[in-house]
Motif scaffolding. Structure first.
Motif, PDB file in Angstrom:
ATOM      1  N   GLU A  23       0.137   0.173  19.658  1.00  9.50           N
ATOM      2  CA  GLU A  23      -1.317   0.333  19.702  1.00  9.50           C
ATOM      3  C   GLU A  23      -1.786   1.550  18.895  1.00  9.50           C
ATOM      4  O   GLU A  23      -2.986   1.706  18.644  1.00  9.50           O
ATOM      5  N   LEU A  24      -0.831   2.394  18.475  1.00 15.54           N
ATOM      6  CA  LEU A  24      -1.177   3.558  17.660  1.00 15.54           C
ATOM      7  C   LEU A  24      -0.829   3.357  16.183  1.00 15.54           C
ATOM      8  O   LEU A  24      -0.756   4.320  15.416  1.00 15.54           O
ATOM      9  N   PHE A  25      -0.628   2.124  15.784  1.00 13.45           N
ATOM     10  CA  PHE A  25      -0.393   1.783  14.378  1.00 13.45           C
ATOM     11  C   PHE A  25      -1.675   1.131  13.867  1.00 13.45           C
ATOM     12  O   PHE A  25      -2.002   0.009  14.240  1.00 13.45           O
ATOM     13  N   PHE A  26      -2.411   1.879  13.048  1.00 13.65           N
ATOM     14  CA  PHE A  26      -3.736   1.454  12.624  1.00 13.65           C
ATOM     15  C   PHE A  26      -3.760   1.014  11.162  1.00 13.65           C
ATOM     16  O   PHE A  26      -3.049   1.573  10.327  1.00 13.65           O
ATOM     17  N   VAL A  27      -4.583   0.025  10.901  1.00 18.50           N
ATOM     18  CA  VAL A  27      -4.886  -0.373   9.523  1.00 18.50           C
ATOM     19  C   VAL A  27      -6.390  -0.309   9.343  1.00 18.50           C
ATOM     20  O   VAL A  27      -7.150  -0.464  10.302  1.00 18.50           O
ATOM     21  N   ALA A  28      -6.790  -0.064   8.107  1.00 18.66           N
ATOM     22  CA  ALA A  28      -8.209   0.016   7.777  1.00 18.66           C
ATOM     23  C   ALA A  28      -8.512  -1.028   6.717  1.00 18.66           C
ATOM     24  O   ALA A  28      -7.727  -1.238   5.788  1.00 18.66           O
ATOM     25  N   GLU A  29      -9.657  -1.681   6.881  1.00 17.91           N
ATOM     26  CA  GLU A  29     -10.054  -2.751   5.968  1.00 17.91           C
ATOM     27  C   GLU A  29     -11.472  -2.522   5.449  1.00 17.91           C
ATOM     28  O   GLU A  29     -12.319  -1.989   6.160  1.00 17.91           O
ATOM     29  N   VAL A  30     -11.673  -2.974   4.231  1.00 20.93           N
ATOM     30  CA  VAL A  30     -13.003  -3.063   3.636  1.00 20.93           C
ATOM     31  C   VAL A  30     -13.135  -4.492   3.136  1.00 20.93           C
ATOM     32  O   VAL A  30     -12.313  -4.956   2.341  1.00 20.93           O
ATOM     33  N   ASN A  31     -14.129  -5.193   3.633  1.00 17.10           N
ATOM     34  CA  ASN A  31     -14.338  -6.596   3.230  1.00 17.10           C
ATOM     35  C   ASN A  31     -13.053  -7.416   3.357  1.00 17.10           C
ATOM     36  O   ASN A  31     -12.667  -8.134   2.438  1.00 17.10           O
ATOM     37  N   ASP A  32     -12.363  -7.278   4.481  1.00 17.71           N
ATOM     38  CA  ASP A  32     -11.127  -8.000   4.783  1.00 17.71           C
ATOM     39  C   ASP A  32      -9.951  -7.646   3.882  1.00 17.71           C
ATOM     40  O   ASP A  32      -8.929  -8.331   3.894  1.00 17.71           O
ATOM     41  N   GLU A  33     -10.071  -6.588   3.095  1.00 12.46           N
ATOM     42  CA  GLU A  33      -8.961  -6.103   2.267  1.00 12.46           C
ATOM     43  C   GLU A  33      -8.357  -4.884   2.952  1.00 12.46           C
ATOM     44  O   GLU A  33      -9.065  -3.923   3.280  1.00 12.46           O
ATOM     45  N   LEU A  34      -7.040  -4.904   3.160  1.00 12.04           N
ATOM     46  CA  LEU A  34      -6.365  -3.764   3.766  1.00 12.04           C
ATOM     47  C   LEU A  34      -6.337  -2.623   2.765  1.00 12.04           C
ATOM     48  O   LEU A  34      -5.801  -2.767   1.663  1.00 12.04           O
ATOM     49  N   VAL A  35      -6.951  -1.499   3.136  1.00 10.74           N
ATOM     50  CA  VAL A  35      -7.049  -0.355   2.225  1.00 10.74           C
ATOM     51  C   VAL A  35      -6.452   0.920   2.808  1.00 10.74           C
ATOM     52  O   VAL A  35      -6.373   1.929   2.109  1.00 10.74           O
ATOM     53  N   GLY A  36      -6.031   0.899   4.079  1.00 11.62           N
ATOM     54  CA  GLY A  36      -5.505   2.117   4.674  1.00 11.62           C
ATOM     55  C   GLY A  36      -4.602   1.856   5.857  1.00 11.62           C
ATOM     56  O   GLY A  36      -4.654   0.784   6.469  1.00 11.62           O
ATOM     57  N   THR A  37      -3.756   2.852   6.144  1.00  8.15           N
ATOM     58  CA  THR A  37      -2.871   2.800   7.309  1.00  8.15           C
ATOM     59  C   THR A  37      -2.726   4.188   7.914  1.00  8.15           C
ATOM     60  O   THR A  37      -2.907   5.205   7.229  1.00  8.15           O
ATOM     61  N   ALA A  38      -2.362   4.220   9.171  1.00  9.61           N
ATOM     62  CA  ALA A  38      -1.951   5.441   9.853  1.00  9.61           C
ATOM     63  C   ALA A  38      -1.046   5.030  11.003  1.00  9.61           C
ATOM     64  O   ALA A  38      -1.421   4.178  11.818  1.00  9.61           O
ATOM     65  N   LEU A  97       0.834  -1.204   0.000  1.00  7.92           N
ATOM     66  CA  LEU A  97       0.000   0.000   0.000  1.00  7.92           C
ATOM     67  C   LEU A  97       0.868   1.253   0.000  1.00  7.92           C
ATOM     68  O   LEU A  97       0.617   2.192  -0.758  1.00  7.92           O
ATOM     69  N   TRP A  98       1.875   1.287   0.853  1.00  6.58           N
ATOM     70  CA  TRP A  98       2.753   2.461   0.914  1.00  6.58           C
ATOM     71  C   TRP A  98       3.449   2.699  -0.417  1.00  6.58           C
ATOM     72  O   TRP A  98       3.582   3.838  -0.844  1.00  6.58           O
ATOM     73  N   ASN A  99       3.860   1.628  -1.074  1.00  3.73           N
ATOM     74  CA  ASN A  99       4.458   1.777  -2.405  1.00  3.73           C
ATOM     75  C   ASN A  99       3.421   2.293  -3.400  1.00  3.73           C
ATOM     76  O   ASN A  99       3.713   3.200  -4.189  1.00  3.73           O
ATOM     77  N   ASP A 100       2.219   1.727  -3.373  1.00  2.86           N
ATOM     78  CA  ASP A 100       1.158   2.148  -4.293  1.00  2.86           C
ATOM     79  C   ASP A 100       0.794   3.620  -4.092  1.00  2.86           C
ATOM     80  O   ASP A 100       0.381   4.294  -5.038  1.00  2.86           O
ATOM     81  N   CYS A 101       0.928   4.107  -2.862  1.00  2.00           N
ATOM     82  CA  CYS A 101       0.593   5.500  -2.542  1.00  2.00           C
ATOM     83  C   CYS A 101       1.803   6.429  -2.627  1.00  2.00           C
ATOM     84  O   CYS A 101       1.714   7.604  -2.248  1.00  2.00           O
TER      85      CYS A 101
END
Length: 141
Positions: free
Chosen positions: A45-60, A19-23
């Motif tokens: 605990e402050l490293f977050f990932v976001a998923e849609v339908n079990d696909e990782l689509v985001g990070t912070a 994802l980081w490479n794609d972005c």
């Protein structure tokens, strides 16, 4: 489409670095795997990932030093941008930091990243009158 936000798990590593490479967030002088390893050693605990339908689509990757909060590697996959997922992820980061007593969140954005600067502007972030200076103390080579 519902966004689910959770903390990073080791099984996310390959998807996160892709994802980081794609972005276009990675740079030759920063090894993303070393950045992940460093984060896992401090406030994981402050490293977050976001998923849609079990696909990782985001990070912070957020942090708080007792004075100011920060966020790095905020990313939403290009295929999922424009759906308010970035806003939702930043709201999650802000709430997590505020719960720790964080009074202010600083975000570093490359000055040529007009898309990101516009995103933060829409979230009411302002450009502080400061310069960011840096010194590489440990090489990722």
């Amino acid at each position: 489409m519902s966004l689910r936000i959770r903390t990073f798990a080791e099984t996310d590593r390959e998807d996160v670095t892709r994802l980081w490479n794609d972005c276009n967030l990675t740079r030759p002088w920063n090894d993303p795997n070393k950045d992940i390893d460093r984060k896992l050693n401090y406030q994981p605990e402050l490293f977050f990932v976001a998923e849609v339908n079990d696909e990782l689509v985001g990070t912070a990757m957020a942090g708080y030093d007792g004075h100011r909060g920060s966020v790095f590697y905020l990313a939403i996959s290009p295929a999922h941008q424009g759906r308010s997922f970035g806003r939702t992820l930043m709201t999650h980061v802000e709430a997590a930091l505020e719960a720790l007593g964080c009074p202010k969140l600083n975000v570093m954005v490359r000055s040529d990243n007009e898309t990101a600067l516009g995103f933060y502007d829409r979230l009411s972030y302002t450009n502080d009158d400061v310069e960011c200076v840096a010194k590489r103390m440990i090489s990722d080579d």
